[in-house]
Design an enzyme around this catalytic site. Sequence first.
Site, PDB file in Angstrom:
ATOM      1  N   CYS A   2       0.858  -1.183   0.000  1.00 31.82           N
ATOM      2  CA  CYS A   2       0.000   0.000   0.000  1.00 31.82           C
ATOM      3  C   CYS A   2       0.894   1.232   0.000  1.00 31.82           C
ATOM      4  O   CYS A   2       2.101   1.126   0.154  1.00 31.82           O
ATOM      5  CB  CYS A   2      -0.873   0.018   1.237  1.00 31.82           C
ATOM      6  SG  CYS A   2      -1.750  -1.530   1.487  1.00 31.82           S
ATOM      7  N   ARG A  27       1.273   1.854  -6.091  1.00 30.48           N
ATOM      8  CA  ARG A  27       1.532   0.829  -5.075  1.00 30.48           C
ATOM      9  C   ARG A  27       0.287   0.018  -4.724  1.00 30.48           C
ATOM     10  O   ARG A  27       0.362  -1.005  -4.061  1.00 30.48           O
ATOM     11  CB  ARG A  27       2.081   1.480  -3.805  1.00 30.48           C
ATOM     12  CG  ARG A  27       3.380   2.212  -4.001  1.00 30.48           C
ATOM     13  CD  ARG A  27       3.784   2.904  -2.729  1.00 30.48           C
ATOM     14  NE  ARG A  27       4.133   1.955  -1.709  1.00 30.48           N
ATOM     15  CZ  ARG A  27       5.358   1.495  -1.473  1.00 30.48           C
ATOM     16  NH1 ARG A  27       6.356   1.915  -2.213  1.00 30.48           N
ATOM     17  NH2 ARG A  27       5.590   0.631  -0.524  1.00 30.48           N
ATOM     18  N   TRP A  74      -3.624  -1.876  -1.391  1.00 28.73           N
ATOM     19  CA  TRP A  74      -3.639  -3.113  -2.158  1.00 28.73           C
ATOM     20  C   TRP A  74      -4.058  -4.180  -1.156  1.00 28.73           C
ATOM     21  O   TRP A  74      -3.338  -4.459  -0.186  1.00 28.73           O
ATOM     22  CB  TRP A  74      -2.266  -3.422  -2.738  1.00 28.73           C
ATOM     23  CG  TRP A  74      -2.278  -4.628  -3.637  1.00 28.73           C
ATOM     24  CD1 TRP A  74      -2.691  -4.673  -4.930  1.00 28.73           C
ATOM     25  CD2 TRP A  74      -1.869  -5.953  -3.301  1.00 28.73           C
ATOM     26  NE1 TRP A  74      -2.569  -5.951  -5.420  1.00 28.73           N
ATOM     27  CE2 TRP A  74      -2.068  -6.761  -4.447  1.00 28.73           C
ATOM     28  CE3 TRP A  74      -1.361  -6.547  -2.153  1.00 28.73           C
ATOM     29  CZ2 TRP A  74      -1.772  -8.123  -4.477  1.00 28.73           C
ATOM     30  CZ3 TRP A  74      -1.065  -7.903  -2.177  1.00 28.73           C
ATOM     31  CH2 TRP A  74      -1.272  -8.673  -3.333  1.00 28.73           C
ATOM     32  N   ASN A 100       0.872  -0.076   6.063  1.00 28.80           N
ATOM     33  CA  ASN A 100       1.326  -0.837   4.897  1.00 28.80           C
ATOM     34  C   ASN A 100       2.118  -2.026   5.423  1.00 28.80           C
ATOM     35  O   ASN A 100       3.129  -1.837   6.101  1.00 28.80           O
ATOM     36  CB  ASN A 100       2.227   0.058   4.031  1.00 28.80           C
ATOM     37  CG  ASN A 100       2.924  -0.720   2.923  1.00 28.80           C
ATOM     38  OD1 ASN A 100       2.398  -1.714   2.442  1.00 28.80           O
ATOM     39  ND2 ASN A 100       4.097  -0.258   2.519  1.00 28.80           N
ATOM     40  N   GLY A 101       1.650  -3.232   5.141  1.00 32.82           N
ATOM     41  CA  GLY A 101       2.356  -4.418   5.629  1.00 32.82           C
ATOM     42  C   GLY A 101       1.352  -5.459   6.077  1.00 32.82           C
ATOM     43  O   GLY A 101       0.169  -5.391   5.734  1.00 32.82           O
ATOM     44  N   GLU A 483       9.163 -13.234 -20.544  1.00 38.06           N
ATOM     45  CA  GLU A 483       8.881 -11.847 -20.179  1.00 38.06           C
ATOM     46  C   GLU A 483       7.806 -11.247 -21.094  1.00 38.06           C
ATOM     47  O   GLU A 483       6.922 -10.528 -20.641  1.00 38.06           O
ATOM     48  CB  GLU A 483      10.193 -11.039 -20.234  1.00 38.06           C
ATOM     49  CG  GLU A 483      10.079  -9.549 -20.003  1.00 38.06           C
ATOM     50  CD  GLU A 483       9.512  -9.155 -18.648  1.00 38.06           C
ATOM     51  OE1 GLU A 483       9.304 -10.002 -17.773  1.00 38.06           O
ATOM     52  OE2 GLU A 483       9.220  -7.944 -18.473  1.00 38.06           O
ATOM     53  N   LYS A 487       4.193  -9.769 -19.800  1.00 41.30           N
ATOM     54  CA  LYS A 487       3.680  -8.420 -20.105  1.00 41.30           C
ATOM     55  C   LYS A 487       2.250  -8.510 -20.632  1.00 41.30           C
ATOM     56  O   LYS A 487       1.379  -7.747 -20.231  1.00 41.30           O
ATOM     57  CB  LYS A 487       4.545  -7.702 -21.154  1.00 41.30           C
ATOM     58  CG  LYS A 487       5.936  -7.290 -20.735  1.00 41.30           C
ATOM     59  CD  LYS A 487       5.989  -6.172 -19.724  1.00 41.30           C
ATOM     60  CE  LYS A 487       5.922  -6.686 -18.329  1.00 41.30           C
ATOM     61  NZ  LYS A 487       7.126  -6.810 -17.568  1.00 41.30           N
ATOM     62  N   GLU A 490      -0.238  -9.502 -17.790  1.00 36.95           N
ATOM     63  CA  GLU A 490      -0.517  -8.570 -16.702  1.00 36.95           C
ATOM     64  C   GLU A 490      -1.220  -7.295 -17.142  1.00 36.95           C
ATOM     65  O   GLU A 490      -1.991  -6.736 -16.374  1.00 36.95           O
ATOM     66  CB  GLU A 490       0.731  -8.274 -15.852  1.00 36.95           C
ATOM     67  CG  GLU A 490       1.815  -7.490 -16.526  1.00 36.95           C
ATOM     68  CD  GLU A 490       3.004  -7.245 -15.595  1.00 36.95           C
ATOM     69  OE1 GLU A 490       2.858  -7.215 -14.372  1.00 36.95           O
ATOM     70  OE2 GLU A 490       4.110  -7.050 -16.128  1.00 36.95           O
ATOM     71  N   HIS A 506       6.586 -31.228 -26.917  1.00 34.68           N
ATOM     72  CA  HIS A 506       6.375 -32.128 -25.779  1.00 34.68           C
ATOM     73  C   HIS A 506       5.047 -31.839 -25.079  1.00 34.68           C
ATOM     74  O   HIS A 506       4.856 -32.230 -23.932  1.00 34.68           O
ATOM     75  CB  HIS A 506       7.548 -32.015 -24.802  1.00 34.68           C
ATOM     76  CG  HIS A 506       8.852 -32.397 -25.429  1.00 34.68           C
ATOM     77  ND1 HIS A 506       9.180 -33.686 -25.762  1.00 34.68           N
ATOM     78  CD2 HIS A 506       9.893 -31.628 -25.865  1.00 34.68           C
ATOM     79  CE1 HIS A 506      10.375 -33.718 -26.336  1.00 34.68           C
ATOM     80  NE2 HIS A 506      10.826 -32.472 -26.412  1.00 34.68           N
ATOM     81  N   LYS A 605       2.662  -2.220  -7.799  1.00 31.13           N
ATOM     82  CA  LYS A 605       4.025  -2.107  -8.301  1.00 31.13           C
ATOM     83  C   LYS A 605       5.028  -2.896  -7.476  1.00 31.13           C
ATOM     84  O   LYS A 605       5.811  -3.659  -8.007  1.00 31.13           O
ATOM     85  CB  LYS A 605       4.417  -0.627  -8.346  1.00 31.13           C
ATOM     86  CG  LYS A 605       5.797  -0.372  -8.928  1.00 31.13           C
ATOM     87  CD  LYS A 605       5.862  -0.738 -10.378  1.00 31.13           C
ATOM     88  CE  LYS A 605       7.233  -0.553 -10.973  1.00 31.13           C
ATOM     89  NZ  LYS A 605       7.363  -1.327 -12.224  1.00 31.13           N
TER      90      LYS A 605
HETATM   91  C1  AGP Z   1       6.543  -7.072 -13.752  1.00 31.22           C
HETATM   92  O1  AGP Z   1       5.970  -6.391 -14.793  1.00 31.22           O
HETATM   93  C2  AGP Z   1       5.887  -7.065 -12.493  1.00 31.22           C
HETATM   94  N1  AGP Z   1       4.882  -6.184 -12.276  1.00 31.22           N
HETATM   95  C3  AGP Z   1       6.447  -7.912 -11.374  1.00 31.22           C
HETATM   96  O2  AGP Z   1       6.580  -9.206 -11.866  1.00 31.22           O
HETATM   97  C4  AGP Z   1       7.794  -7.456 -10.758  1.00 31.22           C
HETATM   98  O3  AGP Z   1       8.821  -7.610 -11.678  1.00 31.22           O
HETATM   99  C5  AGP Z   1       8.057  -8.288  -9.481  1.00 31.22           C
HETATM  100  O4  AGP Z   1       7.044  -8.060  -8.575  1.00 31.22           O
HETATM  101  C6  AGP Z   1       9.405  -8.003  -8.873  1.00 31.22           C
HETATM  102  O5  AGP Z   1       9.516  -6.677  -8.479  1.00 31.22           O
HETATM  103  P1  AGP Z   1      10.906  -6.036  -8.099  1.00 31.22           P
HETATM  104  O6  AGP Z   1      11.758  -6.080  -9.307  1.00 31.22           O
HETATM  105  O7  AGP Z   1      10.566  -4.644  -7.666  1.00 31.22           O
HETATM  106  O8  AGP Z   1      11.490  -6.868  -6.990  1.00 31.22           O
END
Ligand code: AGP
Length: 610
Positions: A2, A27, A74, A100-101, A483, A487, A490, A506, A605
């Site tokens: 958060c 966040r 969040w 936050n936590g 990757e 993308k 997400e 396979h 994030k």
């Molecule tokens: C990637 O697009 C993400 N949103 C997520 O996978 C991110 O890379 C992951 O949470 C790791 O975050 P960090 O690099 O801040 O540790």
Amino acid sequence: MCGIVGYIGSQNALPLLLNGLHRLEYRGYDSAGVALWTDEGIWMQKAAGKIAELERILPAEPPQSTLGIGHTRWATHGEPNSVNAHPHCDCGRRIAVVHNGIIENFPLLRDELIRKGHTFQSQTDSEVLCHLFEEYLERGMELGEAVRQGLACVQGTYGLAIIDRDHPDTLVAARNGSPLVIGHGEEEFFLASDAAPLVGVIKSVTYLDDGELAVLTRSGMTVRTIENCPVDKHSEPIDLDLQQIEKSGYAHFMLKEIMEQPSTLADTLRGRLMWEEGTARLGGIEHDFESLLYARRIVLTACGTSWHSALIGEFMFEEMLGIPVEVEYASEFRYRNPIVNDDSVVIAISQSGETADTLAAIREAKRKRSKVYGICNVVGSSIARETDAGVYLHAGPEIGVASTKAFTSQVTVLALITLLLGRMRSISSARGRELVSELQAIPGKIRTILEQHEEIRQIAEIHQYVRNCLYLGRGYNYPVALEGALKLKEIAYVHAEGYPAAEIKHGPIALIDNQMPVVVIATRDSIYEKILSNIEEVRARSGRVIAIATEGDQEIKKHAQYVIYVPQTIEMLSPLLTIIPLQLFAYYMAILRNCDVDQPRNLAKSVTVE
Ligand code: AGP
């Protein structure tokens, strides 16, 4: 996960809090809320959804107050509705708390507090803090002391801000595992989960460390540990500017961050390449280099996109340095008794430097006496501070939830480490110089790929209604396939899978029909012929192929329906180029599907909870 903000001073707090929350919205955006100290008591507004929803329900003339806190959530415990939104209050509505936590022992604390007669309003773990502090306040303690004593009973992580109806001149903050920054103004203090809300507002900041509690008044700040030892804190200048945290004319942060990669990579490389010697200079690790240089084994650990760059690092280190490497999901690392000791070196990779799983992996590795290096973007972040040495990305703030420029900077830093170590082990100066030249050329080459954004948008337009997508790559480009798929998942909410191209026969080949787009990274490298065969396997099942190919390759047009070209480079650096069209493809797919690119559903994030 958060974002929290706070203000105490002489200005009208509400606009400052809302502005700060907007900058922290990446966040978490499940709900938002603010609380202000007023003569009539604590005034509070909360709403489910984004900060805009909170602003929508604010009265035309909200109270003027010079002390307040705010939160953007969040959700972890309890649905994302307005009841579970922060701030939370005690029974007497005397204090308001933003958190936050995760409070791990909250069920125990909650039962005990209910037995003592407290009534809970929400399903959150955070609310126990309010009732816990209330217990101590009822014993007549000052706010700071009540919070300190309450926190001594708490297990878990927190970044906290608290205001009290009976203390109009006090804002209390505490940190354990969730970041908190204090900004210093003229007889005023700002509080935030990271420095973004403070940019352009104040000039110097103090980072709270784990286990510290700050009492902020208009005349000063005192910091103590939860065990009640005084701590001397220093302040430092804030190293961000407004342009870095604004969209600068782009429709989305993600697009801005994709487009700025030529300059972010130039920043990552700045001052680190030495052409004459054919090597790299990395100040952050050179003073503490021996363990890395003589490591018998390297473990790379990270999550998400950073884990994908770790996979590329594995290929680089094993090919160029001959050191055995393992790549571990940080989220699994400490739960499976990993073999690390003083012979092995752990490198943790993280954009934010705050990912809880990565931090936990670092702590586990240190407990086992391993040397731990960090590759981070956020200066002063927890991971940067907890690792023995490390390298910053210098990519500037990454605000879009989907990581883009941090990925290319991470791969670049891994290439720099490979170059530096390689030149001390087995790479010749000629080979070193070749790598230096190629690295220098990468920003320009990325620029030429970005110029094709309209062609990539058109390919996305053709595929905007697909429900599934396969991404295939081999060698260094297998992690790029992973990757690219991440993308698309997400931000465009399209189910996508990344595979090593030869693996599809396979199993996954069963999925291929004329409805299945297959993105294949087919650059002219050592396994080009093999990947052409894999493409043919897809085509034989009527799959639609979108190829990422090397400029000048005419042959590929016979095999793929759509081709996006990237310039030639050496194999080890090709992920820096091949990922760019995949980032743009995912971006345009998300736009065409009306998805919220910068704030995709259910995500945040930085994942500061386990
Ligand atoms: C990637 O697009 C993400 N949103 C997520 O996978 C991110 O890379 C992951 O949470 C790791 O975050 P960090 O690099 O801040 O540790």
